[in-house]
Design a protein around this motif. Structure first.
Motif, short mmCIF file in Angstrom:
data_model
loop_
_atom_site.label_atom_id
_atom_site.label_comp_id
_atom_site.label_asym_id
_atom_site.label_seq_id
_atom_site.Cartn_x
_atom_site.Cartn_y
_atom_site.Cartn_z
N UNK A 123 0.82 -1.22 0.00
CA UNK A 123 0.00 0.00 0.00
C UNK A 123 0.86 1.26 0.00
N UNK A 124 1.90 1.29 0.81
CA UNK A 124 2.75 2.49 0.87
C UNK A 124 3.48 2.71 -0.45
N UNK A 125 4.01 1.64 -1.05
CA UNK A 125 4.73 1.78 -2.31
C UNK A 125 3.78 2.17 -3.44
N UNK A 126 2.61 1.56 -3.49
CA UNK A 126 1.65 1.87 -4.56
C UNK A 126 1.20 3.32 -4.45
N UNK A 127 0.98 3.81 -3.23
CA UNK A 127 0.55 5.20 -3.05
C UNK A 127 1.60 6.18 -3.57
N UNK A 128 2.88 5.84 -3.37
CA UNK A 128 3.94 6.73 -3.85
C UNK A 128 4.17 6.61 -5.36
N UNK A 129 4.04 5.39 -5.94
CA UNK A 129 4.45 5.16 -7.32
C UNK A 129 3.34 5.38 -8.34
N UNK A 130 2.09 5.10 -7.97
CA UNK A 130 1.04 5.07 -8.98
C UNK A 130 0.70 6.47 -9.48
N UNK A 131 0.41 6.54 -10.81
CA UNK A 131 0.01 7.79 -11.43
C UNK A 131 -1.26 7.64 -12.28
N UNK A 132 -1.45 6.48 -12.88
CA UNK A 132 -2.59 6.26 -13.79
C UNK A 132 -3.77 5.66 -13.03
N UNK A 133 -5.01 5.74 -13.62
CA UNK A 133 -6.20 5.21 -12.95
C UNK A 133 -6.06 3.73 -12.61
N UNK A 134 -6.40 3.38 -11.36
CA UNK A 134 -6.31 2.01 -10.86
C UNK A 134 -7.28 1.87 -9.70
N UNK A 135 -8.01 0.74 -9.65
CA UNK A 135 -8.99 0.53 -8.59
C UNK A 135 -8.57 -0.64 -7.71
N UNK A 136 -8.74 -0.47 -6.39
CA UNK A 136 -8.43 -1.52 -5.42
C UNK A 136 -9.73 -2.06 -4.84
N UNK A 137 -9.87 -3.40 -4.82
CA UNK A 137 -10.97 -4.07 -4.13
C UNK A 137 -10.40 -4.72 -2.87
N UNK A 138 -10.88 -4.31 -1.70
CA UNK A 138 -10.39 -4.83 -0.43
C UNK A 138 -11.43 -5.75 0.19
N UNK A 139 -11.26 -7.05 -0.01
CA UNK A 139 -12.18 -8.03 0.57
C UNK A 139 -11.93 -8.11 2.08
N UNK A 140 -13.04 -8.23 2.86
CA UNK A 140 -12.95 -8.25 4.33
C UNK A 140 -12.08 -7.11 4.84
N UNK A 141 -12.45 -5.88 4.44
CA UNK A 141 -11.62 -4.71 4.72
C UNK A 141 -11.45 -4.46 6.21
N UNK A 142 -12.39 -4.88 7.02
CA UNK A 142 -12.26 -4.65 8.47
C UNK A 142 -11.09 -5.41 9.05
#
Length: 549
Positions: A123-142
């Motif tokens: 999550x930390x690396x993706x937040x810093x590196x990503x620039x283009x549209x991308x969607x995350x699905x978080x199963x059992x997010x709690x």
């Protein structure tokens, strides 16, 4: 369009929006998320599924035996195409960001600690590196965005909270899926723009949904219908983005429902044909990403250094071979002999010169000296006339300083020392200068210190008396410390120190900032903070107690 119901289609901008899918088990929440994922895949919008329970592998197969599913790789889990390593979070994030790769990250085989470590890195690396549209699905997010985080869960919560709150600017959207609304962190839940609620019966979960409804100003009467919703029936609330409140019937997924509860007593339902995924191409793409991550990972570098040290220690020592080499040859010996003869000649010449000088000195000493005339009596010489007395300066001729000859620089020094005493921080030349935002060796600053000591205001850095012109006001707490840091980069570094939940090292702080730990600008900022005593001079990087006074 991303169609999730016969009477509701979402715009393609949904890829960067935030959703929450809440329901009890078996009401159809995973089916709803799978429909969204299938629609995004058909619209060529990339997505990543974080699956801690191993229920999303069915996307690779169809719901019948005549079609294939989605051509996406499954990383990890029992049905994975490629194994998932607990230390591979940053590698996968780089691969997703660089290649815009849709995939499923099955973390179901990880231990709790390994899962948290992997997701933090991802999550930390993706937040810093990503620039283009991308969607995350978080199963059992709690499970990893809990209301009450423990230890490392706090860092994981912060990473996904950044994506929910600020991810849109980096092209990141997110869908959180949970059957335990009450256990999902409320600060994150209230930031969701669109809520999709299927059947919900638990009073605690309904109360959590009620908090979202009140936050967004919706009618509470809608909550009464939640226990009576049929399977797949949902309320879609989007007060700001879609500006709609609609009761819909979610479409059935086209892929194999691997999350469904088995209804047959004897055996499992056979999955249909798996979609063809070019794993060879994916593995080739991963090679460069893995090598780059290893080259930048301090842990890998330390492991490589340790390996080389072991190899050097275990390597057998070779017996030294003695090779006799003449130190001087015949030509060198001849040059040394010539030098000796020349030195002898120089010695004889030096002896002759010494003898001559001795004789001359003797002649000078024995020669009679001329008589010296008598000097005049100084007492008989008339003294010079005294200069006329200086006139006393008037008030108009005095310095225009605030008081008693102190200029504004001297007053600022006194005010800064007073502030440091109130904060109970050490007072020295560097600390006072840095809080004033100037260099500790500046000529004006050093002159101001000399004047204060000469006028009796200071002894070293202890205040002996205070000027009435000094202000007793100063901005307290960490806001005052941030105001004293005039440069935006230093403020950014210190804000990250304040935001951390625990002690940091130079490397971990640089990683949170996304910069190199040995960069000159970063090291100068840390030195500045230490001179201001905002962080300790040695050891872990944490705010000192004086920051909050």
């Amino acid at each position: 369009m991303i169609r999730i119901s016969d009477n509701l289609a979402l715009p393609l901008e949904a890829v960067t929006q935030t959703f929450g899918i809440l329901a009890v088990r078996g009401a159809g929440k995973s089916n709803c998320a799978a429909v969204m994922a299938e629609q995004m895949f058909m619209a060529e919008l990339p997505f990543v599924v974080v699956d801690p329970v191993g229920s999303w592998w069915g996307l690779r197969a169809s719901s019948d035996s005549h079609r294939v599913g989605l051509a996406i790789p499954i990383f990890g889990g029992r049905h994975g195409d490629v194994p998932l390593e607990r230390t591979g979070g940053q590698v996968i994030a780089d691969l997703v960001a660089d290649e815009r790769l849709s995939c499923v990250l099955d973390c179901s085989e990880f231990s709790e600690g390994d899962k948290i470590r992997f997701l933090i890195d991802f999550a930390e690396r993706l937040y810093r590196r990503n620039q283009d549209p991308l969607h995350l699905f978080l199963e059992e997010a709690d499970d990893y965005i809990p209301q009450r985080p423990f230890r490392e869960q706090a860092r994981l919560l912060r990473a996904f909270e950044n994506i929910v709150r600020r991810g849109r600017a980096r092209g990141l959207g997110i869908t959180m899926i949970t059957q335990r609304s009450a256990a999902l962190n409320k600060n994150v839940l209230t930031q969701i723009e669109t809520l999709i609620v299927l059947r919900t019966t638990s009073p605690q979960d309904r109360k959590a949904i009620e908090g979202w409804v009140e936050y967004h100003g919706q009618a509470k009467t809608l909550l009464e219908s939640l226990p009576g919703l049929e399977d797949g029936e949902a309320w879609v609330w989007s007060p700001s983005w879609l500006k709609t409140l609609k009761r819909v019937k979610i479409l059935r997924r086209l892929s194999f429902d691997s999350a469904a509860t088995p209804k047959e007593v004897h055996g499992k339902r056979p999955p249909a044909t798996l979609a063809d995924v070019d794993l060879g191409t994916i593995q080739k793409r991963m090679v460069a990403t893995i090598e780059r991550a290893k080259a930048e990972d301090p842990r890998e570098l330390r492991a490589r250094i340790a390996e080389l040290e072991r190899e050097a220690k275990n390597r057998p020592q070779a017996e030294p071979e003695i090779i006799e080499v003449p130190i001087l040859n015949a030509k060198d010996l001849q040059q040394l002999e010539d030098f000796r003869l020349a030195t002898d000649r120089w010695g004889e010449m030096a002896t002759t010169v010494t003898t001559t000088l001795t004789r001359l000195i003797s002649l000078v000493e024995n020669h009679p000296r001329p008589a010296v005339p008598n000097r005049p009596n100084l007492a008989q010489i008339a003294p010079l006339p005294s200069p006329p007395p200086r006139k006393a300066s008037t008030s108009s001729q005095r310095s225009n300083g605030p008081e008693e000859g102190l200029d504004r620089g001297g007053l600022r020094v006194l005010e800064t020392i007073t502030m440091l005493n109130h904060r109970q921080l050490p007072v020295d030349r560097e600390a006072v200068a840095r809080w004033m935002g100037i260099h500790p060796n500046g000529s004006r600053y050093l002159r101001a210190l000399a004047t204060l000591r000469a006028e009796g205001y200071l002894e070293h850095f202890s205040i002996l008396k205070m000027s009435p012109a000094c202000s007793n006001f100063y901005e307290r707490g960490d806001d005052g410390a941030l105001s004293a840091l005039k440069e935006p980069f230093k403020q950014r570094v210190f804000r990250e120190v304040l935001a951390a939940k625990g002690p940091l090292t130079r490397e971990t702080l640089a990683e949170r900032l996304g910069i190199h730990p040995n960069g000159s600008r970063y090291l100068r900022a840390l030195a500045w903070l230490r001179q201001m005593h905002l962080i300790p001079e040695r050891g872990s990087i944490v705010p000192t107690e004086g920051v909050y006074r």
